[in-house]
Design an enzyme around this catalytic site. Structure first.
Site, PDB file in Angstrom:
ATOM      1  N   ASN A 144       0.824  -1.215   0.000  1.00 16.66           N
ATOM      2  CA  ASN A 144       0.000   0.000   0.000  1.00 16.66           C
ATOM      3  C   ASN A 144       0.857   1.264   0.000  1.00 16.66           C
ATOM      4  O   ASN A 144       0.632   2.184   0.770  1.00 16.66           O
ATOM      5  CB  ASN A 144      -0.924  -0.012   1.221  1.00 16.66           C
ATOM      6  CG  ASN A 144      -1.815  -1.236   1.238  1.00 16.66           C
ATOM      7  OD1 ASN A 144      -2.562  -1.476   0.302  1.00 16.66           O
ATOM      8  ND2 ASN A 144      -1.719  -2.032   2.294  1.00 16.66           N
ATOM      9  N   CYS A 145       1.816   1.281  -0.894  1.00 15.28           N
ATOM     10  CA  CYS A 145       2.781   2.379  -0.953  1.00 15.28           C
ATOM     11  C   CYS A 145       2.655   3.070  -2.316  1.00 15.28           C
ATOM     12  O   CYS A 145       2.249   2.449  -3.302  1.00 15.28           O
ATOM     13  CB  CYS A 145       4.190   1.805  -0.770  1.00 15.28           C
ATOM     14  SG  CYS A 145       5.524   3.004  -0.930  1.00 15.28           S
ATOM     15  N   GLY A 146       3.023   4.326  -2.360  1.00 14.93           N
ATOM     16  CA  GLY A 146       3.023   5.028  -3.635  1.00 14.93           C
ATOM     17  C   GLY A 146       3.982   4.408  -4.646  1.00 14.93           C
ATOM     18  O   GLY A 146       3.826   4.596  -5.856  1.00 14.93           O
ATOM     19  N   PHE A 147       4.966   3.652  -4.147  1.00 11.78           N
ATOM     20  CA  PHE A 147       5.937   3.007  -5.036  1.00 11.78           C
ATOM     21  C   PHE A 147       5.557   1.567  -5.393  1.00 11.78           C
ATOM     22  O   PHE A 147       6.296   0.905  -6.131  1.00 11.78           O
ATOM     23  CB  PHE A 147       7.328   3.021  -4.392  1.00 11.78           C
ATOM     24  CG  PHE A 147       7.897   4.402  -4.219  1.00 11.78           C
ATOM     25  CD1 PHE A 147       8.310   5.156  -5.317  1.00 11.78           C
ATOM     26  CD2 PHE A 147       8.012   4.964  -2.958  1.00 11.78           C
ATOM     27  CE1 PHE A 147       8.837   6.432  -5.155  1.00 11.78           C
ATOM     28  CE2 PHE A 147       8.533   6.236  -2.791  1.00 11.78           C
ATOM     29  CZ  PHE A 147       8.941   6.982  -3.894  1.00 11.78           C
ATOM     30  N   THR A 148       4.424   1.082  -4.891  1.00 11.87           N
ATOM     31  CA  THR A 148       4.011  -0.292  -5.157  1.00 11.87           C
ATOM     32  C   THR A 148       3.946  -0.624  -6.651  1.00 11.87           C
ATOM     33  O   THR A 148       4.299  -1.744  -7.051  1.00 11.87           O
ATOM     34  CB  THR A 148       2.663  -0.603  -4.461  1.00 11.87           C
ATOM     35  OG1 THR A 148       2.808  -0.366  -3.059  1.00 11.87           O
ATOM     36  CG2 THR A 148       2.234  -2.043  -4.674  1.00 11.87           C
TER      37      THR A 148
END
Length: 197
Positions: A76-80
Site C-alpha cells: 500500500n505504498c506510492g511506489f508499489t
C-alpha cells in the site's frame, strides 16, 4: 530353519533397508549443505519461507552465481507500482543470470496484516513471478539477516522499494533508493554492467 525364523530374518532385512536409504539421502543432503556453506556468505546461508506458502527456499541455492536484486516491498505504498518494472526486469534478464528477490515488510506501516492479502497484491494485481519471501523486518535490530547485511554494507532502507544490486555472493553491493525506478537509466546501466561481468 523354521518358517517363523525365516520370516523374522526377512522382516529385519526389509526394516534395515528402509532405514539405510533415508540416512544415505540425508547424509548426501547434509554434505551438499556443508559444501554450499563453504562457498556461501553467512547472510545467505539460511532457509526462508516463501510468501503465503509452506515452501522454503535456501538463499544460497537461489542466488548462487547470480546477479541479485534484493528489494523491500509494501502493498500500500506510492511506489508499489514498481512491481511492474521489477517483474519486467526479471523476465527480460533471468536467462542472463538475474534473480530478483522481494521482501515484504511492514516497517513503514504500509504492508497488509495478512500474507494472503500481500500475496494477492504481488501475484494477482502485478503478476509477480520472481521469488517473494515471507513478511519480515528489513531495518533496525529485528532486520532479517539479508537486510542486516545490506544495511551494514551500504545503508538500511529509508522507505519501501529500496533496491540492492548484489554481485559476487554479496561482495559488491550497490543500493538505489525508492525514487530510482527499475527502468531508471542509472539502475539499468548498473544492472547491465553487473550481468556482463
Amino acid at each position: 530353519m523354521k518358517v517363523s525364523t525365516i520370516n523374522k530374518l526377512v522382516q529385519t532385512t526389509i526394516l534395515s533397508a528402509a532405514f539405510v536409504l533415508p540416512m544415505s539421502v540425508n547424509a548426501a543432503s547434509d554434505q551438499a549443505q556443508v559444501e554450499a556453506s563453504d562457498s556461501c556468505p553467512a547472510y545467505l546461508n539460511q532457509t526462508m519461507r516463501l510468501l503465503h506458502s509452506s515452501e522454503e527456499v535456501n538463499l544460497c541455492q537461489l542466488t548462487k552465481d547470480k546477479t541479485v536484486v534484493f528489494v523491500n516491498t509494501a502493498s500500500n505504498c506510492g511506489f508499489t507500482p514498481q512491481f511492474k518494472g521489477l517483474e519486467a526486469l526479471y523476465k527480460e534478464n533471468k536467462d542472463k543470470g538475474l534473480v530478483v528477490v522481494g521482501f515484504p515488510s511492514d516497517d513503514f506501516f504500509q504492508e497488509e496484516d495478512d500474507e494472503k492479502d500481500t500475496a494477492k497484491v504481488c501475484f494477482v494485481n502485478y503478476g509477480v513471478t520472481f521469488p517473494m519471501m515471507e513478511t519480515t523486518s528489513v531495518r533496525g535490530d529485528d532486520a532479517n539477516p539479508v537486510f542486516a547485511h545490506l544495511g551494514e554494507k551500504t545503508t538500511s532502507p529509508k522507505w519501501n522499494f529500496y533496491k540492492y544490486l548484489v554481485t559476487n555472493n554479496g561482495a559488491n553491493v550497490q543500493h538505489f533508493n525508492s525514487r530510482v525506478s527499475p527502468d531508471d537509466e542509472e539502475f539499468v546501466q548498473a544492472l547491465n554492467t553487473a550481468l556482463a561481468q
